[in-house]
Design a protein around this motif. Structure first.
Motif, PDB file in Angstrom:
ATOM      1  N   GLU A   1     -20.830  44.583   9.007  1.00 16.08           N
ATOM      2  CA  GLU A   1     -20.643  45.585  10.053  1.00 16.08           C
ATOM      3  C   GLU A   1     -20.243  46.963   9.528  1.00 16.08           C
ATOM      4  OE1 GLU A   1     -17.678  44.889  13.091  1.00 16.08           O
ATOM      5  OE2 GLU A   1     -16.091  44.646  11.626  1.00 16.08           O
ATOM      6  N   MET A   2     -19.774  47.054   8.300  1.00 12.90           N
ATOM      7  CA  MET A   2     -19.271  48.326   7.782  1.00 12.90           C
ATOM      8  C   MET A   2     -20.273  49.475   7.890  1.00 12.90           C
ATOM      9  SD  MET A   2     -16.425  49.680   6.656  1.00 12.90           S
ATOM     10  CE  MET A   2     -15.424  48.311   6.129  1.00 12.90           C
ATOM     11  N   PRO A   3     -21.538  49.314   7.491  1.00 11.29           N
ATOM     12  CA  PRO A   3     -22.483  50.435   7.646  1.00 11.29           C
ATOM     13  C   PRO A   3     -22.716  50.803   9.116  1.00 11.29           C
ATOM     14  CG  PRO A   3     -23.371  48.772   6.140  1.00 11.29           C
ATOM     15  CD  PRO A   3     -22.147  48.182   6.763  1.00 11.29           C
ATOM     16  N   LEU A   4     -22.643  49.819  10.000  1.00  9.20           N
ATOM     17  CA  LEU A   4     -22.825  50.087  11.426  1.00  9.20           C
ATOM     18  C   LEU A   4     -21.631  50.852  11.981  1.00  9.20           C
ATOM     19  CD1 LEU A   4     -24.209  46.550  12.274  1.00  9.20           C
ATOM     20  CD2 LEU A   4     -25.527  48.660  11.964  1.00  9.20           C
TER      21      LEU A   4
ATOM     22  N   HIS B   1     -19.062  56.015  13.815  1.00 13.06           N
ATOM     23  CA  HIS B   1     -18.121  57.102  13.533  1.00 13.06           C
ATOM     24  C   HIS B   1     -18.842  58.446  13.490  1.00 13.06           C
ATOM     25  CE1 HIS B   1     -15.676  59.671  10.791  1.00 13.06           C
ATOM     26  NE2 HIS B   1     -14.765  59.319  11.670  1.00 13.06           N
ATOM     27  N   ALA B   2     -19.950  58.492  12.773  1.00 13.76           N
ATOM     28  CA  ALA B   2     -20.702  59.746  12.648  1.00 13.76           C
ATOM     29  C   ALA B   2     -21.196  60.235  14.007  1.00 13.76           C
ATOM     30  CB  ALA B   2     -21.869  59.557  11.684  1.00 13.76           C
ATOM     31  N   LYS B   3     -21.635  59.319  14.852  1.00 11.48           N
ATOM     32  CA  LYS B   3     -22.199  59.697  16.147  1.00 11.48           C
ATOM     33  C   LYS B   3     -21.140  60.187  17.131  1.00 11.48           C
ATOM     34  CE  LYS B   3     -25.205  58.036  19.818  1.00 11.48           C
ATOM     35  NZ  LYS B   3     -26.109  56.952  20.239  1.00 11.48           N
ATOM     36  N   TYR B   4     -19.989  59.532  17.162  1.00  8.70           N
ATOM     37  CA  TYR B   4     -19.009  59.822  18.213  1.00  8.70           C
ATOM     38  C   TYR B   4     -17.808  60.657  17.767  1.00  8.70           C
ATOM     39  CZ  TYR B   4     -21.742  56.546  20.906  1.00  8.70           C
ATOM     40  OH  TYR B   4     -22.779  55.924  21.561  1.00  8.70           O
TER      41      TYR B   4
ATOM     42  N   GLY C   1     -14.237  63.367  19.936  1.00  9.33           N
ATOM     43  CA  GLY C   1     -12.818  63.019  19.933  1.00  9.33           C
ATOM     44  C   GLY C   1     -12.566  61.568  19.588  1.00  9.33           C
ATOM     45  N   PHE C   2     -13.418  61.001  18.750  1.00  7.38           N
ATOM     46  CA  PHE C   2     -13.321  59.606  18.337  1.00  7.38           C
ATOM     47  C   PHE C   2     -12.999  59.525  16.854  1.00  7.38           C
ATOM     48  CE2 PHE C   2     -15.712  56.038  16.356  1.00  7.38           C
ATOM     49  CZ  PHE C   2     -14.986  54.992  16.885  1.00  7.38           C
ATOM     50  N   THR C   3     -12.090  58.634  16.509  1.00  2.00           N
ATOM     51  CA  THR C   3     -11.745  58.388  15.107  1.00  2.00           C
ATOM     52  C   THR C   3     -11.804  56.898  14.845  1.00  2.00           C
ATOM     53  OG1 THR C   3     -10.269  60.293  15.010  1.00  2.00           O
ATOM     54  CG2 THR C   3      -9.949  58.604  13.350  1.00  2.00           C
ATOM     55  N   LEU C   4     -12.399  56.533  13.745  1.00  2.00           N
ATOM     56  CA  LEU C   4     -12.437  55.139  13.313  1.00  2.00           C
ATOM     57  C   LEU C   4     -11.583  55.014  12.071  1.00  2.00           C
ATOM     58  CD1 LEU C   4     -15.603  52.950  13.278  1.00  2.00           C
ATOM     59  CD2 LEU C   4     -13.825  52.676  11.573  1.00  2.00           C
TER      60      LEU C   4
ATOM     61  N   PRO D   1     -21.803  53.947   2.052  1.00  2.00           N
ATOM     62  CA  PRO D   1     -21.544  55.325   2.501  1.00  2.00           C
ATOM     63  C   PRO D   1     -20.650  55.361   3.748  1.00  2.00           C
ATOM     64  CG  PRO D   1     -23.740  54.642   3.159  1.00  2.00           C
ATOM     65  CD  PRO D   1     -23.152  53.505   2.363  1.00  2.00           C
ATOM     66  N   VAL D   2     -19.353  55.307   3.545  1.00  2.00           N
ATOM     67  CA  VAL D   2     -18.377  55.317   4.636  1.00  2.00           C
ATOM     68  C   VAL D   2     -17.610  56.631   4.593  1.00  2.00           C
ATOM     69  CG1 VAL D   2     -16.282  54.204   5.495  1.00  2.00           C
ATOM     70  CG2 VAL D   2     -18.165  52.813   4.651  1.00  2.00           C
ATOM     71  N   THR D   3     -17.655  57.374   5.693  1.00  2.00           N
ATOM     72  CA  THR D   3     -16.948  58.658   5.730  1.00  2.00           C
ATOM     73  C   THR D   3     -15.676  58.598   6.567  1.00  2.00           C
ATOM     74  OG1 THR D   3     -18.271  59.389   7.611  1.00  2.00           O
ATOM     75  CG2 THR D   3     -19.068  59.976   5.399  1.00  2.00           C
ATOM     76  N   PHE D   4     -15.466  57.514   7.300  1.00  2.00           N
ATOM     77  CA  PHE D   4     -14.229  57.423   8.085  1.00  2.00           C
ATOM     78  C   PHE D   4     -13.068  57.012   7.182  1.00  2.00           C
ATOM     79  CE2 PHE D   4     -16.580  53.425   8.765  1.00  2.00           C
ATOM     80  CZ  PHE D   4     -15.641  52.472   8.385  1.00  2.00           C
ATOM     81  N   PRO D   5     -11.839  57.295   7.594  1.00  2.00           N
ATOM     82  CA  PRO D   5     -10.683  56.970   6.758  1.00  2.00           C
ATOM     83  C   PRO D   5     -10.545  55.472   6.500  1.00  2.00           C
ATOM     84  CG  PRO D   5     -10.058  58.486   8.514  1.00  2.00           C
ATOM     85  CD  PRO D   5     -11.453  58.019   8.812  1.00  2.00           C
ATOM     86  N   ILE D   6     -10.318  55.134   5.244  1.00  2.00           N
ATOM     87  CA  ILE D   6     -10.023  53.767   4.839  1.00  2.00           C
ATOM     88  C   ILE D   6      -8.549  53.727   4.461  1.00  2.00           C
ATOM     89  CG2 ILE D   6     -10.460  51.940   3.150  1.00  2.00           C
ATOM     90  CD1 ILE D   6     -12.812  52.363   5.062  1.00  2.00           C
ATOM     91  N   LEU D   7      -7.823  52.825   5.101  1.00  2.00           N
ATOM     92  CA  LEU D   7      -6.380  52.685   4.889  1.00  2.00           C
ATOM     93  C   LEU D   7      -6.090  51.336   4.252  1.00  2.00           C
ATOM     94  CD1 LEU D   7      -5.254  53.967   8.407  1.00  2.00           C
ATOM     95  CD2 LEU D   7      -5.887  55.302   6.379  1.00  2.00           C
ATOM     96  N   PHE D   8      -4.933  51.244   3.591  1.00  2.00           N
ATOM     97  CA  PHE D   8      -4.579  50.020   2.876  1.00  2.00           C
ATOM     98  C   PHE D   8      -3.284  49.424   3.423  1.00  2.00           C
ATOM     99  CE2 PHE D   8      -6.985  52.700  -0.138  1.00  2.00           C
ATOM    100  CZ  PHE D   8      -8.103  51.887  -0.251  1.00  2.00           C
TER     101      PHE D   8
END
Length: 166
Positions: free
Chosen positions: A69-72, A77-80, A84-87, A107-114
């Motif tokens: 699901e990660m690429p989806l 994220h890119a679309k919305y 005012g949407f954050t993933l 290719p993930v541009t949204f924030p990745i947290l640990f």
């Protein structure tokens, strides 16, 4: 019980124990605030995103559906994001090196947290991977989704569109 089933059981149990102690985030309840280290070296807090629709996706590199699901999620994220949407992708592995390595090819541009000790996952009641929580602009949990199967991204998009209109 085979070794892989035993590992899955133990992993689920470890993730569920903090949820029992903290209680799970349920629709209609305030989302628990958190501060987590980000892949880019900064820190992200949920409180800092108030006013945004936030999708929190708990994942791990050993989870096949998470990888699928990660690429989806990146496409959502890119679309919305302009609306005012954050993933937030919250990796729950104790050693974040596997996530950092795996993400080099995605290719993930949204924030990745640990969440290396699964404290945040526990506060959200995460019992397995992947788990996704939607938080509205006021900081309320609105929807919780467990697992992933092809087509779930359409449900995610419906939820995002509904929440950004509010």
């Amino acid at each position: 019980m085979g070794n892989s089933r035993r590992l899955l059981f133990v992993t689920c149990l470890v993730l569920a124990l903090p949820a029992l102690a903290w209680g799970a985030a349920t629709p209609g309840s305030p989302a628990p605030d958190f501060a987590l280290a980000a892949r880019d070296g900064g820190k992200v807090t949920l409180a800092g995103l108030k006013g945004q629709v936030v999708m929190i996706n708990f994942w791990a590199t050993w989870c096949g559906p998470c990888r699928q699901e990660m690429p989806l999620l990146a496409q959502l994220h890119a679309k919305y994001e302009p609306l005012g949407f954050t993933l937030l992708g919250v990796n729950v592995e104790s050693d974040s090196a596997a996530a950092v390595t795996w993400l080099k090819g995605v290719p993930v541009t949204f924030p990745i947290l640990f969440d290396t000790d699964s404290t945040v996952a526990g506060r959200f009641g995460v019992e397995g991977m992947p788990s996704t929580v939607f938080v509205d602009r006021n900081g309320q949990v609105r929807y919780v989704h467990r697992g992933y199967k092809p087509g779930d991204e359409a449900k995610y998009a419906d939820m995002i569109r509904s929440l950004v209109k509010e």
